[in-house]
Each structure stands twice: as structure tokens, then as C-alpha cells.
Design an enzyme around this catalytic site. Structure first.
Site, PDB file in Angstrom:
ATOM      1  N   ASN A  38      14.473   0.496  44.837  1.00  0.00           N
ATOM      2  CA  ASN A  38      13.914  -0.619  45.773  1.00  0.00           C
ATOM      3  C   ASN A  38      15.308  -1.491  46.071  1.00  0.00           C
ATOM      4  O   ASN A  38      15.262  -2.618  46.453  1.00  0.00           O
ATOM      5  CB  ASN A  38      12.935  -1.313  45.002  1.00  0.00           C
ATOM      6  CG  ASN A  38      13.565  -2.033  43.645  1.00  0.00           C
ATOM      7  OD1 ASN A  38      14.862  -1.594  43.199  1.00  0.00           O
ATOM      8  ND2 ASN A  38      12.992  -2.854  42.858  1.00  0.00           N
ATOM      9  N   VAL A  63       9.828   1.742  41.527  1.00  0.00           N
ATOM     10  CA  VAL A  63       9.273   2.843  40.894  1.00  0.00           C
ATOM     11  C   VAL A  63       8.167   2.403  39.846  1.00  0.00           C
ATOM     12  O   VAL A  63       7.161   3.121  39.252  1.00  0.00           O
ATOM     13  CB  VAL A  63      10.265   3.457  40.016  1.00  0.00           C
ATOM     14  CG1 VAL A  63       9.803   4.715  39.040  1.00  0.00           C
ATOM     15  CG2 VAL A  63      11.438   4.150  41.124  1.00  0.00           C
ATOM     16  N   LEU A  67       4.492   6.003  41.960  1.00  0.00           N
ATOM     17  CA  LEU A  67       5.697   6.929  42.545  1.00  0.00           C
ATOM     18  C   LEU A  67       4.908   7.760  43.239  1.00  0.00           C
ATOM     19  O   LEU A  67       4.545   8.871  42.629  1.00  0.00           O
ATOM     20  CB  LEU A  67       6.480   7.412  41.242  1.00  0.00           C
ATOM     21  CG  LEU A  67       7.748   8.060  41.505  1.00  0.00           C
ATOM     22  CD1 LEU A  67       8.554   7.468  42.747  1.00  0.00           C
ATOM     23  CD2 LEU A  67       8.306   8.467  40.261  1.00  0.00           C
ATOM     24  N   ASN A 105       5.493   6.596  35.301  1.00  0.00           N
ATOM     25  CA  ASN A 105       5.152   6.966  36.748  1.00  0.00           C
ATOM     26  C   ASN A 105       5.956   8.353  36.900  1.00  0.00           C
ATOM     27  O   ASN A 105       5.733   9.157  37.410  1.00  0.00           O
ATOM     28  CB  ASN A 105       5.368   5.741  37.538  1.00  0.00           C
ATOM     29  CG  ASN A 105       4.401   4.741  37.657  1.00  0.00           C
ATOM     30  OD1 ASN A 105       3.173   4.701  37.253  1.00  0.00           O
ATOM     31  ND2 ASN A 105       4.721   3.573  38.140  1.00  0.00           N
ATOM     32  N   TYR A 151      17.119  -4.483  27.681  1.00  0.00           N
ATOM     33  CA  TYR A 151      17.530  -3.029  28.277  1.00  0.00           C
ATOM     34  C   TYR A 151      17.468  -2.179  27.172  1.00  0.00           C
ATOM     35  O   TYR A 151      16.893  -1.070  27.104  1.00  0.00           O
ATOM     36  CB  TYR A 151      19.034  -3.350  28.784  1.00  0.00           C
ATOM     37  CG  TYR A 151      19.619  -2.110  29.458  1.00  0.00           C
ATOM     38  CD1 TYR A 151      19.241  -1.544  30.586  1.00  0.00           C
ATOM     39  CD2 TYR A 151      20.734  -1.469  28.639  1.00  0.00           C
ATOM     40  CE1 TYR A 151      19.846  -0.307  31.220  1.00  0.00           C
ATOM     41  CE2 TYR A 151      21.449  -0.283  29.111  1.00  0.00           C
ATOM     42  CZ  TYR A 151      21.087   0.128  30.474  1.00  0.00           C
ATOM     43  OH  TYR A 151      21.452   1.136  31.046  1.00  0.00           O
ATOM     44  N   LYS A 155      15.165   1.208  27.020  1.00  0.00           N
ATOM     45  CA  LYS A 155      15.559   2.437  27.258  1.00  0.00           C
ATOM     46  C   LYS A 155      15.257   3.256  25.788  1.00  0.00           C
ATOM     47  O   LYS A 155      14.787   4.592  25.774  1.00  0.00           O
ATOM     48  CB  LYS A 155      17.089   2.511  27.302  1.00  0.00           C
ATOM     49  CG  LYS A 155      17.751   2.101  28.432  1.00  0.00           C
ATOM     50  CD  LYS A 155      17.375   3.159  29.665  1.00  0.00           C
ATOM     51  CE  LYS A 155      17.908   3.077  30.843  1.00  0.00           C
ATOM     52  NZ  LYS A 155      17.872   3.760  31.992  1.00  0.00           N
TER      53      LYS A 155
END
Ligand code: UDP
Length: 316
Positions: A38, A63, A67, A105, A151, A155
Site C-alpha cells: 500500500n 494486506v 489479499l 490473510n 512491532y 511479529k
């Protein structure tokens, strides 16, 4: 694709720094490459040479919102996410969405196609590590409510989701933990130490060292990283692989190296960001032993094309 002998890969975040370098290499290796991005932190500049080519598709989409890729897919590589601390701190909710809904996704696309799925995880899952160098069996030391958690936990969650799809649906999955990586394709305003120091030095500004510069990082040239990613994709198994260059620098030493290569500049000390890891160095024995992969480019050699790239991006 039906009737095609070329394998088809979907790379989310393929207009980003690592994603676009990977897209270019896979395309050169004969893959049909679909980049989905994006452009929230990636850039059309990074894939400008690819968009006119055969066997390349660019889909500008988030995403996290779906997707929807028609045609058969052989590999899904999930790289979409803000990755530099200033960027994920500026986009905290987007970062968590792409590392949760976006990962779902991407995993579903792989499951629906019987494709191999590769999750771009990170050394950040180790947090501020109490084990040094970091080995894959270490579970990490992450502050769940600190600013970096958006973050780090996204992850970590993505790794958990990858293993759930592997165990529940039998998806052929890979997890790579990427340590600090640099090279052409990084954004000037990325905010990480390599673009900051190089662009500051090129502009004749003082290099901004956060804290006292004694914290360490280990820097891998992006082309080496991409070789490691492809080795894991083609020959790896579902357990995580550390990918990075184990040569460790203090940030103060790294500032000296950039200064030597670009020209003499002053340094200025600024506050250390909250929860900034004190030490980071990958143990890459597993990738070495099982895949025969290790970095080939030493940091000074890799900085030369990186500096040339930033010189051009700055119009100098
Ligand atoms: N850093 C620095 N000056 C900068 C940018 C970063 O001293 O202009 C430090 C940062 O505090 C950290 C290290 O360099 O200790 C690496 O930071 P980076 O943002 O590149 O990535 P991180 O490894 O923290 O995700």
C-alpha cells in the site's frame, strides 16, 4: 499460472526495502512475481524498473484489508510492515494490523493455493536480549506495553500464527528472523541508523548518536540477506532461522566507519529511545550448518554502493 512454467510468488511489502530487493532477485531467477504493497512506507521508486517487465505485477493494496489474488500461487512471502522504529511508532495500529490480520490473510492465501509461506520476522522478537549472541532457541525479553511492543508483539504473534497454520492446516511454512540490514532501497527518511548516518554525513551534518553509542548492532548487506531468504524458502524447514551478519559494532564504532567512508563529520549525542536494545548479534550457526548460507559482503564493502545510492537519492 496455468500453462506457465514459471513459479508465481506473492510478496507482500514488495515495494519496501527488503521486499523490493527480494522481488528483483526472484524475478531475475525466473519467478513470476506479484508485489502487494500500500506504499505506506514502501516506495514506487523501488520497483520502477520492474513494473514494465513481463512476469511482474504490482497490486497497490493494504494486506490488512484482504489479499485477493487470482491465479495459482506457489509461494507467499509476507514482508508487509513498517520496519523502522520511527515508522512503526508513527503507525502503531497499522503495524499491529498487518502483523495480525495481514498475516492471517497471507497465510490463508498460501493455504488456499497449497503454496509455501515465508514469514519475515525479526530480531526484535528477542527484545532487549539477556542471551548474547541471540540463538533461535532463545525466547526473548520483550516489554509487552512499551512503545516498541506494537512491532515486537505483532511479529511474535505472526510467528505464532505461522506455526498454527502449519500445525492445523499443514501449510509448508518458513520463519526468518531478520537482523539489522542495510543497502540500496532504504528510504532517506527511514530513520534507522544506516540511512541517518549516511545521509547526515553526505549533507555535512553531525551524526546523531542516540545514548552514549555503546549499544551494539550487527549489519547485513541486503543482497546477502536475500540469498539467505531464498535458501530458507527453497531448502529450509518450519523452525525459525536467524539471518544476519554476526560482525558486531557499537553504534559509536559504526559512526566512525561511516565518517571514514564519507568524510569527516562531527557527532552529536541525543537521548536513547525507550527500550532500545543494548546488544544485538545473531547466532547464524543453524543457517550455516543446514543451508550452507553465510554473509559474503563485509560492512565496509556493502556501504560503498549504499553510500552511492543515497548520494543519488539526495541529488548530490
Ligand atoms: N541510532 C542512533 N542514531 C540514529 C538512529 C539510530 O544512534 O540516528 C541507534 C539506535 O538507538 C539503536 C541503533 O542505532 O541503538 C540501531 O537503530 P535502528 O533504528 O537502525 O534499528 P533497531 O536495531 O533499533 O531496530
Amino acid at each position: 499460472m496455468a500453462g506457465s512454467t514459471h513459479r508465481r510468488a506473492v510478496i507482500t511489502g514488495g515495494a519496501g526495502f527488503v521486499g523490493s530487493t527480494l522481488a528483483r532477485r526472484m524475478h531475475a531467477d525466473g519467478w513470476h512475481v506479484v508485489v502487494v504493497d500500500n506504499l505506506c512506507t514502501g516506495s514506487a521508486y523501488n520497483i520502477a524498473d520492474l513494473v514494465q517487465q513481463e512476469r511482474f505485477e504490482f497490486v497497490q493494496a493494504n494486506v490488512s484489508e484482504g489479499l485477493d489474488i487470482s491465479g495459482s500461487v506457489d509461494a507467499v512471502l509476507h514482508f508487509a510492515s513498517p520496519a523502522s522504529p520511527p515508522e512503526y511508532l508513527a503507525l502503531p495500529i497499522e503495524t499491529m494490523k498487518v502483523g495480525s490480520i495481514g498475516t492471517f490473510n497471507a497465510l490463508e492465501l498460501a493455504r488456499a493455493n497449497g503454496a509455501t509461506f515465508l514469514m519475515a520476522s525479526t530480531s526484535e522478537i528477542y527484545g532487549d536480549p539477556e542471551v548474547h549472541p541471540q540463538i533461535e532457541s532463545y525466547w526473548g525479553n520483550v516489554n509487552t506495553i512499551g512503545p516498541r511492543s506494537v512491532y515486537d508483539e505483532a511479529k511474535r504473534f505472526s510467528e505464532a500464527a505461522t506455526m498454527a497454520w502449519h500445525r492445523t492446516h499443514g501449510v509448508d511454512t518458513r520463519i526468518i528472523r531478520i537482523f539489522n540490514t542495510y543497502g540500496p532501497g532504504m528510504q532517506v527518511a527511514d530513520g534507522r541508523v544506516v540511512p541517518n548516518f549516511i545521509c547526515q554525513a553526505l549533507r555535512g551534518e553531525a551524526l546523531t548518536i542516540y545514548g552514549d553509542g555503546s549499544q551494539t548492532r550487527s549489519f547485513c548487506f541486503v543482497e546477502d540477506l536475500v540469498s539467505g531468504i531464498l535458501a530458507v524458502l527453497e531448502h529450509g524447514d518450519a523452525q525459525p532461522y536467524n539471518l544476519g551478519n554476526p560482525v558486531e559494532f557499537t553504534i559509536g564504532q559504526f559512526a566512525e566507519l561511516v565518517t571514514e567512508l564519507v568524510g569527516g563529520q562531527a557527532v552529536v549525542y541525543q537521548p536513547l529511545p525507550e527500550d532500545d536494545p543494548k546488544r544485538r548479534q545473531p547466532n547464524i550457526d543453524r543457517a550455516k550448518r543446514e543451508l550452507g548460507w553465510q554473509p559474503e559482503v563485509d560492512v565496509a564493502a556493502g556501504l560503498v554502493p549504499t553510500i552511492a545510492y543515497f548520494r543519488e537519492r539526495l541529488g548530490l
